[in-house]
Scaffold this active site. Structure first.
Site, PDB file in Angstrom:
ATOM      1  N   GLN A   1       1.038   5.932  20.896  1.00 56.15           N
ATOM      2  CA  GLN A   1       1.154   6.379  19.510  1.00 56.15           C
ATOM      3  C   GLN A   1      -0.014   7.319  19.212  1.00 56.15           C
ATOM      4  O   GLN A   1      -1.111   7.170  19.749  1.00 56.15           O
ATOM      5  CB  GLN A   1       1.188   5.202  18.541  1.00 56.15           C
ATOM      6  CG  GLN A   1      -0.051   4.337  18.492  1.00 56.15           C
ATOM      7  CD  GLN A   1      -0.010   3.179  19.467  1.00 56.15           C
ATOM      8  OE1 GLN A   1       0.453   3.336  20.589  1.00 56.15           O
ATOM      9  NE2 GLN A   1      -0.509   2.030  19.044  1.00 56.15           N
TER      10      GLN A   1
ATOM     11  N   TYR B   1       0.829  -1.210   0.000  1.00 61.02           N
ATOM     12  CA  TYR B   1       0.000   0.000   0.000  1.00 61.02           C
ATOM     13  C   TYR B   1       0.860   1.256   0.000  1.00 61.02           C
ATOM     14  O   TYR B   1       0.678   2.144  -0.834  1.00 61.02           O
ATOM     15  CB  TYR B   1      -0.908  -0.028   1.228  1.00 61.02           C
ATOM     16  CG  TYR B   1      -1.902   1.108   1.304  1.00 61.02           C
ATOM     17  CD1 TYR B   1      -3.000   1.164   0.439  1.00 61.02           C
ATOM     18  CD2 TYR B   1      -1.766   2.100   2.276  1.00 61.02           C
ATOM     19  CE1 TYR B   1      -3.928   2.193   0.532  1.00 61.02           C
ATOM     20  CE2 TYR B   1      -2.693   3.130   2.366  1.00 61.02           C
ATOM     21  CZ  TYR B   1      -3.769   3.173   1.505  1.00 61.02           C
ATOM     22  OH  TYR B   1      -4.690   4.200   1.591  1.00 61.02           O
TER      23      TYR B   1
ATOM     24  N   VAL C   1     -10.680   3.219  14.867  1.00 56.74           N
ATOM     25  CA  VAL C   1     -11.960   3.783  15.293  1.00 56.74           C
ATOM     26  C   VAL C   1     -13.044   2.713  15.280  1.00 56.74           C
ATOM     27  O   VAL C   1     -13.775   2.526  16.260  1.00 56.74           O
ATOM     28  CB  VAL C   1     -12.363   4.977  14.405  1.00 56.74           C
ATOM     29  CG1 VAL C   1     -13.796   5.423  14.724  1.00 56.74           C
ATOM     30  CG2 VAL C   1     -11.406   6.151  14.624  1.00 56.74           C
ATOM     31  N   SER C   2     -13.171   1.989  14.175  1.00 63.79           N
ATOM     32  CA  SER C   2     -14.209   0.954  14.092  1.00 63.79           C
ATOM     33  C   SER C   2     -13.919  -0.197  15.061  1.00 63.79           C
ATOM     34  O   SER C   2     -14.841  -0.751  15.678  1.00 63.79           O
ATOM     35  CB  SER C   2     -14.348   0.439  12.659  1.00 63.79           C
ATOM     36  OG  SER C   2     -13.095   0.065  12.135  1.00 63.79           O
TER      37      SER C   2
END
Length: 329
Positions: A214, A150, A193-194
């Site tokens: 972090q 990615y 978040v999810s």
């Protein structure tokens, strides 16, 4: 190429994804004819089902690793898995989507003389040695790590965009997107978040990787798509790259505590080893976006989380309680 914005035909690749579906909504509200292209590898038809009856909306199943021949005036290239769990599932395909997808969309933009925006990523900065991250920073990326499909795929896509701009005079925009969240996030996408919201709603411990010190900066999806649209329609000549994200910085542990508070959950914190190549700090320098197209985020983290919690709570009540994938970013 058409120039009347009311008649503009806009292509959104990855348009059935989390970010793309919100962008399609905004473009329709702005009067565009919208062609939404997705191969549904990570996007979901239900994200755009409410748009299918709209007279200016078209949905096409297509993989951007193959060429596309359509007539368009604007191209938003969002097609690519965006969470570590998703893009590491098939890393070769992820690299193909980043690189071949960019190449084919640039060819289309050149043929159609269309303006094209690349949804790049803060991951091009890797585990940054400079904080916050300005657009001038070249990054600190592991080219052979688990995330490189990615990270390096997006870096190569940026290179292609600027080469097409210099060599073929293609009208480009390159946006570096920082952590974005909101309704239509998939509960199993593995993003922090999810992950936290799903775990809190299920009353399970919230998994924190490392010590949770972090940092991340979280931009609500409405602010993000507004920034992308403003960038696309800004005066010619502003190619970027431009950071788009919320410059407010939170530790992962702070986020976990806020999610517990907003969900009213009895969940505790559980700690696990930090994944390899996980960035220690991530915060955008956004002064360029403010100067170029008068953009800044407006939705607070607490308000954005409330809206995201409501969405995921609704999904869980329909789909059951999915297992949460492991990632911290």
């Amino acid at each position: 190429m058409r120039v009347d914005s009311a008649q503009r035909r806009t292509l959104v690749t990855g348009g059935a994804g989390f970010l793309g579906s919100h962008l399609c909504e905004l473009l329709l509200a702005e009067g565009h004819d919208v062609l939404c292209v997705d191969n549904f590898s990570t996007g979901a038809r239900r994200n755009v089902e409410h748009l299918l009856g709209h007279p200016r909306f078209e949905l096409m199943s297509h993989d951007v690793t193959a060429p596309l021949h359509v007539e368009v005036d604007r191209i938003y290239n969002l097609a690519c898995p965006a969470s570590p769990v998703q893009y590491q599932r098939d890393p070769v395909q992820t690299t193909k989507t980043c690189v071949l997808g960019a190449l084919h969309m640039l060819d289309l933009a050149q043929r159609e003389r269309a303006r094209i925006l690349q949804a790049s990523t803060s991951e091009v900065y890797g585990d940054p040695g400079l904080h916050p991250q300005p657009e001038s920073y070249w990054g600190n990326v592991n080219p052979v790590g688990m995330r490189s499909c990615y990270d390096e795929g997006k870096r190569c896509a940026e290179s292609l965009f600027f080469d097409y701009h210099r060599q073929h005079r293609v009208d480009i925009r390159v946006a570096r997107i920082f952590n974005t969240y909101g309704p239509r996030m998939h509960p199993q996408d593995g993003r922090v978040v999810s992950n936290f919201i799903v775990q809190a709603l299920r009353g399970e411990p919230l998994t924190i990787y490392g010590k949770g010190l972090q940092t991340r900066s979280f931009c609500f999806v409405d602010d993000m798509v507004a920034g992308l649209h403003r960038f696309m329609e800004a005066a010619p000549g502003g190619t970027g790259p431009v950071n788009i994200g919320n410059p407010q910085e939170f530790t992962v542990r702070d986020l976990a505590q806020l999610v517990i508070e907003l969900t009213g959950s009895s969940s505790k914190l559980a700690f696990a080893p930090l994944p390899r190549d996980d960035p220690v700090q991530r915060r955008p320098e956004v002064s360029m976006a403010e100067q170029m197209f008068d953009w800044q985020p407006h939705v607070s983290l607490a308000e954005g989380l409330r809206r995201t919690i409501a969405h995921l709570d609704g999904l869980l009540s329909i789909d059951g309680s999915p297992q949460v994938a492991a990632t911290s970013g």
